[in-house]
Design a protein around this motif. Structure first.
Motif, PDB file in Angstrom:
ATOM      1  N   MET A   1       0.854  -1.189   0.000  1.00  0.00           N
ATOM      2  CA  MET A   1       0.000   0.000   0.000  1.00  0.00           C
ATOM      3  C   MET A   1       0.889   1.238   0.000  1.00  0.00           C
ATOM      4  O   MET A   1       1.816   1.346   0.806  1.00  0.00           O
ATOM      5  CB  MET A   1      -0.913  -0.009   1.228  1.00  0.00           C
ATOM      6  N   ASN A   2       0.630   2.203  -0.926  1.00  0.00           N
ATOM      7  CA  ASN A   2       1.474   3.399  -0.971  1.00  0.00           C
ATOM      8  C   ASN A   2       1.182   4.323   0.213  1.00  0.00           C
ATOM      9  O   ASN A   2       0.230   4.117   0.964  1.00  0.00           O
ATOM     10  CB  ASN A   2       1.310   4.132  -2.313  1.00  0.00           C
ATOM     11  N   ASP A   3       2.020   5.347   0.373  1.00  0.00           N
ATOM     12  CA  ASP A   3       1.913   6.216   1.551  1.00  0.00           C
ATOM     13  C   ASP A   3       0.574   6.930   1.614  1.00  0.00           C
ATOM     14  O   ASP A   3      -0.017   7.071   2.693  1.00  0.00           O
ATOM     15  CB  ASP A   3       3.046   7.245   1.542  1.00  0.00           C
ATOM     16  N   THR A   4       0.081   7.404   0.457  1.00  0.00           N
ATOM     17  CA  THR A   4      -1.206   8.110   0.444  1.00  0.00           C
ATOM     18  C   THR A   4      -2.330   7.189   0.864  1.00  0.00           C
ATOM     19  O   THR A   4      -3.172   7.539   1.700  1.00  0.00           O
ATOM     20  CB  THR A   4      -1.491   8.682  -0.957  1.00  0.00           C
ATOM     21  N   ALA A   5      -2.354   5.993   0.272  1.00  0.00           N
ATOM     22  CA  ALA A   5      -3.403   5.033   0.617  1.00  0.00           C
ATOM     23  C   ALA A   5      -3.327   4.647   2.089  1.00  0.00           C
ATOM     24  O   ALA A   5      -4.362   4.515   2.758  1.00  0.00           O
ATOM     25  CB  ALA A   5      -3.290   3.798  -0.266  1.00  0.00           C
ATOM     26  N   HIS A   6      -2.103   4.468   2.594  1.00  0.00           N
ATOM     27  CA  HIS A   6      -1.959   4.116   4.007  1.00  0.00           C
ATOM     28  C   HIS A   6      -2.507   5.227   4.900  1.00  0.00           C
ATOM     29  O   HIS A   6      -3.206   4.965   5.891  1.00  0.00           O
ATOM     30  CB  HIS A   6      -0.492   3.857   4.333  1.00  0.00           C
ATOM     31  N   ALA A   7      -2.223   6.481   4.559  1.00  0.00           N
ATOM     32  CA  ALA A   7      -2.723   7.606   5.359  1.00  0.00           C
ATOM     33  C   ALA A   7      -4.247   7.663   5.297  1.00  0.00           C
ATOM     34  O   ALA A   7      -4.919   7.898   6.307  1.00  0.00           O
ATOM     35  CB  ALA A   7      -2.120   8.915   4.856  1.00  0.00           C
ATOM     36  N   LEU A   8      -4.816   7.427   4.116  1.00  0.00           N
ATOM     37  CA  LEU A   8      -6.269   7.477   3.984  1.00  0.00           C
ATOM     38  C   LEU A   8      -6.943   6.347   4.757  1.00  0.00           C
ATOM     39  O   LEU A   8      -8.070   6.491   5.229  1.00  0.00           O
ATOM     40  CB  LEU A   8      -6.658   7.394   2.504  1.00  0.00           C
ATOM     41  N   SER A   9      -6.261   5.204   4.883  1.00  0.00           N
ATOM     42  CA  SER A   9      -6.867   4.055   5.575  1.00  0.00           C
ATOM     43  C   SER A   9      -7.094   4.326   7.057  1.00  0.00           C
ATOM     44  O   SER A   9      -7.794   3.576   7.728  1.00  0.00           O
ATOM     45  CB  SER A   9      -5.995   2.805   5.404  1.00  0.00           C
ATOM     46  N   THR A  10      -6.509   5.419   7.583  1.00  0.00           N
ATOM     47  CA  THR A  10      -6.714   5.773   8.988  1.00  0.00           C
ATOM     48  C   THR A  10      -7.961   6.633   9.186  1.00  0.00           C
ATOM     49  O   THR A  10      -8.253   7.042  10.310  1.00  0.00           O
ATOM     50  CB  THR A  10      -5.490   6.542   9.532  1.00  0.00           C
ATOM     51  N   ALA A  11      -8.675   6.926   8.081  1.00  0.00           N
ATOM     52  CA  ALA A  11      -9.906   7.720   8.198  1.00  0.00           C
ATOM     53  C   ALA A  11     -10.840   7.092   9.228  1.00  0.00           C
ATOM     54  O   ALA A  11     -11.010   5.869   9.260  1.00  0.00           O
ATOM     55  CB  ALA A  11     -10.600   7.825   6.841  1.00  0.00           C
ATOM     56  N   ARG A  12     -11.451   7.917  10.052  1.00  0.00           N
ATOM     57  CA  ARG A  12     -12.307   7.394  11.118  1.00  0.00           C
ATOM     58  C   ARG A  12     -13.641   6.888  10.590  1.00  0.00           C
ATOM     59  O   ARG A  12     -14.214   5.938  11.119  1.00  0.00           O
ATOM     60  CB  ARG A  12     -12.549   8.477  12.171  1.00  0.00           C
ATOM     61  N   THR A  13     -14.157   7.560   9.562  1.00  0.00           N
ATOM     62  CA  THR A  13     -15.464   7.201   9.013  1.00  0.00           C
ATOM     63  C   THR A  13     -15.372   7.125   7.496  1.00  0.00           C
ATOM     64  O   THR A  13     -14.426   7.626   6.878  1.00  0.00           O
ATOM     65  CB  THR A  13     -16.538   8.239   9.387  1.00  0.00           C
ATOM     66  N   LEU A  14     -16.384   6.532   6.883  1.00  0.00           N
ATOM     67  CA  LEU A  14     -16.421   6.489   5.424  1.00  0.00           C
ATOM     68  C   LEU A  14     -16.532   7.893   4.838  1.00  0.00           C
ATOM     69  O   LEU A  14     -15.943   8.184   3.793  1.00  0.00           O
ATOM     70  CB  LEU A  14     -17.594   5.624   4.960  1.00  0.00           C
TER      71      LEU A  14
END
Length: 500
Positions: A1-14
């Motif tokens: 998973m790239n850095d951007t995707a990894h950061a987005l995966s920490t989103a609290r909600t959809l």
């Protein structure tokens, strides 16, 4: 998973995930359908307007809204609008009828019900009225809209139950499976991580958006910022033109989809059926190793298969850089954060992607062990490399004269027979043996009809133990399948052949 995707995966909600992606790439497309294109920025903007329209109708945070809609851009917009409001949504597969729909409406206590009107010749509105549904409204090609200024703040946390999905309920009433935004994000992150996709890919949704795979796949689009083609009605070869038109690079859905693509490829050997395609991926049903090898050999693409269920949308997934042996014979490896434990042969799971339980508390208590692991009912083993091998279902073990026989083992071997297109092995009641082994075969086009003796001789040559050999063979024109991922419905075969 790239850095951007990894950061987005920490989103609290959809909704947090939607907003972050819209900020990053507002003009990139996310959903494609025929001539229509929806960008990430438009997804956020239009979903907010729809959320305001729903708010004007009386939908509030925590309101239960059921929807039974086909795979359309409008369906995704409605679903994300409900996520923006913090409503509890319960998607219902559009092929379900009175029994399943009535059960879902009653058990969820839905206060609103979105339907497509008349779709594929069936009047969903009339069914909804017949069932006494509340708050019925059509959401096929138009959606309620309003001024987003009226909206309350979006949900701050994604750990509350906001999704109720339904198991198939093939032999009993369906179960209402409870999910949170975070469990769905975790499942989609697992899929995205395993497939190693990029912003240059083009995906496809050939399955019902109301299936648990809907948010699973959409989360992947939001994490990586690439689009997917939506198919309201999927059938081959008709759908091939859309795959080619949009340059789809990743397709699939489940084992049945691989077989359908392979069938089309065999009509034009040597000419790629979808020139842009590089990867088939899916899950939801066992994958015979021979099918894997045939797809790779004849279609010239990679095939990665995974393991998921309504309760845990993504458990393991094959990775494109796995060995051919692992891709053919395993379900892949779990991502970080998914714990797999094998207890008496049964696969048990614990992790953020696991559902919170069921609507019925007694079902929840029965499904989880004392350490919080979900009992899947699947049998399997972990290899030294951490790959999961599924060997069958607890309920799909045939007990013949006290000996346990795996139906899947026999099925995998029969898939190697050139005259077998698909097969289901079932146990049938037998006074002497307890159960007898019955192979139900769907043959390949033009093949001579199989006889039991030929089948048992073939299985002996493949090394199957004598006590596992089928004692009965049934040849059918087509195996019965579900409407979602087209799994074979073995209970229908048992009903058909138990008394004959």
């Amino acid at each position: 998973m790239n850095d951007t995707a990894h950061a987005l995966s920490t989103a609290r909600t959809l909704w947090d995930l939607v907003s972050r992606r819209a900020d990053l790439t507002p003009d990139r497309p996310v959903l494609l359908q025929e001539d229509r294109v929806l960008s990430f920025g438009e997804l956020r903007e239009r979903a907010e307007r729809v959320a305001a329209g729903l708010y004007d109708m009386g939908v509030r945070p925590g309101t239960v809204v059921a929807w039974q809609l086909p795979t359309r851009i409008e369906t995704a917009l409605l679903s994300f609008a409900l996520a923006r409001l913090g409503a509890v949504q319960t998607p219902v597969i559009p092929f379900y009828r009175d029994r399943e729909v009535g059960f879902a409406l009653r058990e969820s206590k839905a206060e609103y019900f979105a339907v497509p009107g008349v779709w594929r010749g069936f009047d969903h509105g009339e069914m909804a009225r017949r069932l006494g549904a509340k708050g019925i409204f059509e959401a096929y090609d138009s959606l309620p809209e309003g001024n987003p200024a009226v909206l309350p703040p979006p949900p701050a946390e994604g750990t509350d139950v906001r999704w109720i999905y339904w198991t198939s309920g093939t032999t009993s009433a369906p179960k209402g499976v409870l999910h949170t935004d975070r469990s769905l994000i975790a499942g989609g992150s697992c899929l995205a991580h395993a497939l190693c996709l990029s912003a240059d890919d083009v995906g496809s949704m050939a399955f019902p958006y109301a299936h648990i795979a809907g948010p699973d796949y959409t989360v992947m689009l939001l994490l990586y910022g690439f689009p997917a083609v939506m198919f309201e009605q999927f059938a081959l070869p008709d759908a091939l033109a859309e795959y080619r038109r949009h340059g789809v690079t990743v397709a699939g859905g489940s084992t049945a989809f691989y077989s359908m693509f392979l069938t089309e490829q065999r009509k034009r050997p040597g000419t790629p059926v979808i020139p842009s395609l590089r990867l088939l991926a899916g899950g939801g049903a066992p994958k015979p190793p021979e099918l894997y090898h045939a797809v790779v050999r004849e279609m010239g693409v990679r095939l990665t298969h995974g393991y998921g269920m309504t309760e845990v949308p993504m458990i393991t997934m094959g990775a494109p850089d796995d060995t051919a042996e692992n891709l053919a014979t395993t379900e892949g490896r779990p991502p970080q954060g998914m714990e797999i434990r094998i207890v008496d042969g049964e696969v048990r799971l614990r992790g953020e992607a696991v559902c919170r339980g069921y609507l019925d508390p007694s079902q929840t208590a029965e499904a989880f062990d004392e350490e919080g692991f979900l009992r899947t009912g699947d049998l399997g083993q972990l290899t030294d490399s951490g790959h999961l091998v599924l060997t069958g279902r607890l309920k799909d073990v045939i007990i013949r004269k006290g000996e346990n026989i795996s139906a899947q083992e026999i099925e995998d071997l029969l898939h190697r027979h050139p005259g077998v297109g698909d097969v289901a092995v079932i146990g049938l009641p037998d006074a002497e043996r307890g159960e007898l082994v019955c192979a139900v075969v769907e043959q390949t086009d033009g093949a001579e009809e199989l006889a039991l003796g030929e089948v048992t001789s073939f299985l002996r040559a493949e090394g199957l133990s004598t006590h596992k050999l089928p004692e009965r063979l049934e040849v059918v024109d087509a195996l019965p399948r579900g409407e979602t991922l087209r799994k074979v419905l073995k209970y229908k075969l048992r009903e058909r052949f138990s008394g004959s």
